[in-house]
Enzyme design. Structure first.
Site, PDB file in Angstrom:
ATOM      1  N   HIS A   1      16.529   8.563 -25.084  1.00 35.94           N
ATOM      2  CA  HIS A   1      16.424   9.719 -25.966  1.00 35.94           C
ATOM      3  C   HIS A   1      16.064   9.247 -27.367  1.00 35.94           C
ATOM      4  CE1 HIS A   1      20.591   8.340 -25.815  1.00 35.94           C
ATOM      5  NE2 HIS A   1      20.732   8.755 -27.077  1.00 35.94           N
ATOM      6  N   LEU A   2      15.224  10.015 -28.018  1.00 32.86           N
ATOM      7  CA  LEU A   2      14.774   9.716 -29.372  1.00 32.86           C
ATOM      8  C   LEU A   2      15.667  10.460 -30.355  1.00 32.86           C
ATOM      9  CD1 LEU A   2      12.581   8.499 -31.303  1.00 32.86           C
ATOM     10  CD2 LEU A   2      11.378  10.685 -31.055  1.00 32.86           C
TER      11      LEU A   2
END
Length: 173
Positions: A122-123
């Protein structure tokens, strides 16, 4: 002296035993919940954007694929592309809504790299302000988040709907 930090929004999480079964992936579980319950501000074709329940700063977003992917290499080209496009859209929305002095965008891949959810990439998109590492963080080891997460979600979700419709879909090279 005893320090007390009032965080009423955490009660539901603490008493529920977490988002799902102990071996379930948090992001896989949250993708199945309602947008309001999961703090999702935008759903795209391959990925979604949600608020971090334990943010580093106000309006701390995370962008993750629906599919369980450990890293960028594991994602399809479409998923990688959408993560980055939503990162750019998040940057624009946060600059417009919160006027941060800067932003941190990054992926923590693996436990040693600081990943809170290991195995589902996940960013993070974290707005930053000059002086946001203030005395509370330095002296007390406590972060302050001035806006309720539900209020932040209600503020950002309409902006994602509005701006995502203005961004034309582009074909992958």
């Amino acid at each position: 002296m005893t320090e007390v930090l009032f965080t009423p929004w955490r009660l539901a999480y603490l008493t529920s035993g977490g988002a799902g079964p102990k071996d379930a992936c948090l992001f896989c579980v949250l993708a199945q919940e309602s947008d309001a319950d999961a703090l999702i501000v935008h759903r795209a074709r391959f990925t979604y954007v949600l608020l971090n329940r334990y943010p580093y700063s106000n309006a701390h977003l995370m962008i993750t694929p629906y599919a369980h992917r450990a890293g960028l290499f594991d994602m399809t080209a479409e998923e990688r592309y959408e993560v980055m496009e939503l990162g750019a859209l998040s940057e624009e929305i946060l600059r417009s809504e919160y006027q941060p002095h800067g932003l941190n965008l990054g992926l923590n891949l693996g436990k040693s790299a600081g990943a809170g959810v290991v195995g589902h990439a996940h960013l993070h998109v974290v707005p930053r302000w000059d002086g946001d590492t203030n005395f509370m963080m330095v002296i007390g080891g406590t972060r302050t988040v001035p806006e309720d997460l539900g209020m932040t979600r209600n503020r950002l979700a309409p902006r994602f709907r509005e701006l995502s419709q203005k961004v034309p879909e582009r074909e992958l090279a």
